[in-house]
Motif scaffolding. Structure first.
Motif, mmCIF file in Angstrom:
data_model
loop_
_atom_site.group_PDB
_atom_site.id
_atom_site.type_symbol
_atom_site.label_atom_id
_atom_site.label_comp_id
_atom_site.label_asym_id
_atom_site.label_seq_id
_atom_site.Cartn_x
_atom_site.Cartn_y
_atom_site.Cartn_z
ATOM 1 N N ILE A 184 20.540 2.524 77.678
ATOM 2 C CA ILE A 184 19.266 2.719 78.359
ATOM 3 C C ILE A 184 19.532 3.509 79.633
ATOM 4 N N GLY A 185 18.759 4.570 79.867
ATOM 5 C CA GLY A 185 18.885 5.320 81.103
ATOM 6 C C GLY A 185 18.356 4.532 82.284
ATOM 7 N N ASP A 186 18.361 5.154 83.451
ATOM 8 C CA ASP A 186 17.970 4.408 84.657
ATOM 9 C C ASP A 186 16.457 4.298 84.838
ATOM 10 N N LEU A 187 15.665 4.806 83.871
ATOM 11 C CA LEU A 187 14.205 4.666 83.876
ATOM 12 C C LEU A 187 13.598 5.160 85.190
ATOM 13 N N CYS A 188 14.187 6.249 85.733
ATOM 14 C CA CYS A 188 13.726 6.880 86.979
ATOM 15 C C CYS A 188 13.982 6.014 88.207
ATOM 16 N N LEU A 189 14.771 4.954 88.088
ATOM 17 C CA LEU A 189 14.895 3.989 89.176
ATOM 18 C C LEU A 189 16.143 4.175 90.034
ATOM 19 N N GLY A 223 22.982 -17.816 83.935
ATOM 20 C CA GLY A 223 23.119 -17.197 85.253
ATOM 21 C C GLY A 223 22.219 -16.000 85.440
ATOM 22 N N PRO A 224 22.376 -15.285 86.549
ATOM 23 C CA PRO A 224 21.462 -14.173 86.851
ATOM 24 C C PRO A 224 21.714 -12.913 86.033
ATOM 25 N N ASN A 225 22.913 -12.760 85.463
ATOM 26 C CA ASN A 225 23.220 -11.532 84.744
ATOM 27 C C ASN A 225 22.446 -11.433 83.436
ATOM 28 N N LEU A 226 22.146 -10.197 83.047
ATOM 29 C CA LEU A 226 21.697 -9.957 81.679
ATOM 30 C C LEU A 226 22.938 -10.040 80.797
ATOM 31 N N ASP A 227 22.988 -11.023 79.935
ATOM 32 C CA ASP A 227 24.191 -11.263 79.142
ATOM 33 C C ASP A 227 24.519 -10.127 78.184
ATOM 34 N N SER A 228 23.532 -9.292 77.879
ATOM 35 C CA SER A 228 23.749 -8.208 76.920
ATOM 36 C C SER A 228 24.512 -7.029 77.517
ATOM 37 N N VAL A 229 24.664 -6.954 78.848
ATOM 38 C CA VAL A 229 25.273 -5.779 79.480
ATOM 39 C C VAL A 229 26.745 -5.651 79.083
ATOM 40 N N PHE A 230 27.099 -4.458 78.636
ATOM 41 C CA PHE A 230 28.480 -4.141 78.256
ATOM 42 C C PHE A 230 29.154 -3.258 79.307
ATOM 43 N N ALA A 231 28.397 -2.292 79.860
ATOM 44 C CA ALA A 231 28.883 -1.397 80.914
ATOM 45 C C ALA A 231 27.672 -0.957 81.729
ATOM 46 N N LEU A 232 27.916 -0.466 82.946
ATOM 47 C CA LEU A 232 26.801 -0.155 83.843
ATOM 48 C C LEU A 232 27.081 1.108 84.644
ATOM 49 N N GLY A 233 26.048 1.523 85.415
ATOM 50 C CA GLY A 233 26.200 2.681 86.288
ATOM 51 C C GLY A 233 25.968 4.004 85.597
ATOM 52 N N PHE A 234 25.000 4.056 84.658
ATOM 53 C CA PHE A 234 24.699 5.290 83.941
ATOM 54 C C PHE A 234 23.366 5.877 84.411
ATOM 55 N N ARG A 235 23.286 7.177 84.415
ATOM 56 C CA ARG A 235 22.027 7.867 84.706
ATOM 57 C C ARG A 235 21.217 8.058 83.438
ATOM 58 N N ASN A 236 21.843 8.681 82.437
ATOM 59 C CA ASN A 236 21.116 8.959 81.196
ATOM 60 C C ASN A 236 22.114 9.318 80.102
ATOM 61 N N THR A 237 22.823 8.318 79.614
ATOM 62 C CA THR A 237 23.796 8.548 78.538
ATOM 63 C C THR A 237 23.036 8.713 77.234
ATOM 64 N N PHE A 238 22.727 9.969 76.926
ATOM 65 C CA PHE A 238 21.869 10.249 75.780
ATOM 66 C C PHE A 238 22.550 9.939 74.459
ATOM 67 N N ALA A 239 23.883 9.949 74.432
ATOM 68 C CA ALA A 239 24.571 9.694 73.165
ATOM 69 C C ALA A 239 25.972 9.180 73.431
ATOM 70 N N PHE A 240 26.468 8.389 72.489
ATOM 71 C CA PHE A 240 27.838 7.906 72.532
ATOM 72 C C PHE A 240 28.321 7.755 71.100
ATOM 73 N N THR A 241 29.634 7.621 70.938
ATOM 74 C CA THR A 241 30.201 7.472 69.603
ATOM 75 C C THR A 241 31.481 6.657 69.700
ATOM 76 N N PHE A 242 31.900 6.127 68.580
ATOM 77 C CA PHE A 242 33.149 5.359 68.503
ATOM 78 C C PHE A 242 34.226 6.253 67.919
ATOM 79 N N ASP A 243 35.277 6.445 68.680
ATOM 80 C CA ASP A 243 36.385 7.295 68.267
ATOM 81 C C ASP A 243 37.167 6.592 67.158
ATOM 82 N N PRO A 244 37.187 7.130 65.931
ATOM 83 C CA PRO A 244 37.882 6.443 64.842
ATOM 84 C C PRO A 244 39.390 6.390 65.025
#
Length: 394
Positions: A184-189, A223-244
């Motif tokens: 998810i991008g930063d939603l302009c925030l 607790g206060p964290n969103l438990d689903s978070v894997f990594a943070l600090g992105f502006r707009n990571t439009f795509a990612f992939t898993f390196d085989p």
């Protein structure tokens, strides 16, 4: 015309700049944060691109085990519009699902993935911005039944300011661990990308049914964290992939002006947005708590997709990272060292008669599919043009 301008804004706020040949990484020194611009190359001998389908702004596709190609289209650029998921069997196009979505700027239907057990369960995952009762970012699971999408189940949702029309990301993919990853991008925030209680500016990791794996790096139960978070600090990571070859996640980040990035996304990693970058000087603060990019484009290309090539059609590309550049329409190819920890070369290919603006996606036969604002293309090489014999299948 208005639509091409909006399409450009859809994928990046970066300004279009002309590219020049500078050379490969081996020809001149590298100083963080900027690397040399790509070495302009011709396509491999015998390679050519053909238009497969005419569709308005294809944003995502997936190859099903039964031979169908699932294709998502954005849905327009103004107000509430219909967006479609199509299936293509090589001969005919069938409408699989129609959604009414909010489409301003980067909103719309932007993500699509098939369940690893699609043959058994028929699950298809989508990311889109809903239009009613209010605009909302959604991750939804559907089931394929008789060639149609049925039984929608909302797995994740995020509210956003209705005035925001950019930085929604929305790419989804299953990892080798069977978990579902979504950006998810930063939603302009901006700043909320640094706070674990907010979903924006993050990569999230879920079980296929939408529950949260307790081994997520910030999992704290009640607790206060969103438990689903894997990594943070992105502006707009439009795509990612898993390196085989390494299992690591490689993500393409759209920067504000002069720092489009290729990142190695680690569990619990913080990628710095918006605190690790000075917009006026185009320099990084280089603070130790933030992950450093693998590669930074000094001239913004607006990366709009990523894949690691693995296939028989272009064996000389095996292991290379492929990225479509919205700003130039070129296919960028990055080579990594044997440890997969360092970029060793960056090359750009212009494709005669086509623009690689969205994607790419590697098909089971090794062809490279990509899109522009008007349709889908297939980059391929006839077997007769291969200059060597492939090993016999075992």
């Amino acid at each position: 015309m208005a639509i091409p301008l909006l399409v450009l804004l859809f994928l990046s706020a970066c300004q279009l700049q002309s590219s020049v040949r500078v050379g490969s990484l081996s020809e001149q020194p590298v100083r963080f944060p900027f690397h040399p611009l790509p070495d302009l190359r011709k396509l491999p001998p015998g390679a050519s691109a053909t238009r497969v389908l005419s569709l308005p702004v294809p944003t995502a596709l997936a190859f099903a085990p039964d031979g169908r190609v699932f294709i998502a289209e954005k849905g327009g650029f103004e107000g509430d519009q219909e967006a479609h998921v199509w299936t293509f069997n090589g001969a005919s196009l069938q409408r699989w699902l129609t959604l009414t979505v909010s489409t301003e700027g980067e909103r719309g239907l932007v993500g699509l993935a098939l369940d690893p057990y699609f043959e058994r369960d028929g699950f298809v995952y989508l990311v889109y911005t809903s239009a009613r009762p209010q605009p909302e970012w959604r991750l939804v699971r559907y089931r394929d039944e008789s060639g149609r999408g049925v039984e929608p189940t909302v797995l994740m949702r995020a509210a956003f300011d209705p005035s925001c029309s950019f930085h929604f990301s929305g790419h989804i993919a299953f990892g080798p661990d069977g978990r579902l990853y979504v950006a998810i991008g930063d939603l302009c925030l901006g700043n909320p990308a640094q706070f674990l209680e907010h979903p924006a500016g993050k990569m999230h990791r879920l079980n296929p049914d939408g529950t949260i794996p307790p081994d997520n790096p910030f999992y704290d139960g009640s607790g206060p964290n969103l438990d689903s978070v894997f990594a943070l600090g992105f502006r707009n990571t439009f795509a990612f992939t898993f390196d085989p070859l390494s299992g690591q996640i490689l993500g393409a980040e759209n920067g504000p002006q002069c720092n489009d990035e290729l990142n190695r996304i680690r569990p619990g990693g913080n990628y710095g947005w918006p605190w690790d970058f000075n917009h006026q000087t185009c320099e990084y603060a280089d603070l130790p708590q933030f992950e450093k990019p693998l590669y930074v484009w000094k001239t913004p290309i607006a990366p709009a997709g990523i894949a690691v090539y693995s296939g028989p059609m272009f064996p000389e590309w095996n292991g290379a990272v492929l990225i479509c550049a919205w700003n130039t329409g070129q296919l960028h190819l990055l080579t990594l060292d044997d440890s997969r920890q360092r970029v060793t070369g960056v090359f750009a290919y212009s494709i005669p008669g086509a623009s690689c603006r969205i994607g790419p996606w590697v098909a089971p036969d090794g062809a490279v599919w990509f899109a522009d604002a008007d349709g889908l293309y297939r980059l391929y090489r006839p077997w007769r043009n291969l200059s060597f014999l492939l090993p016999l299948p075992r």
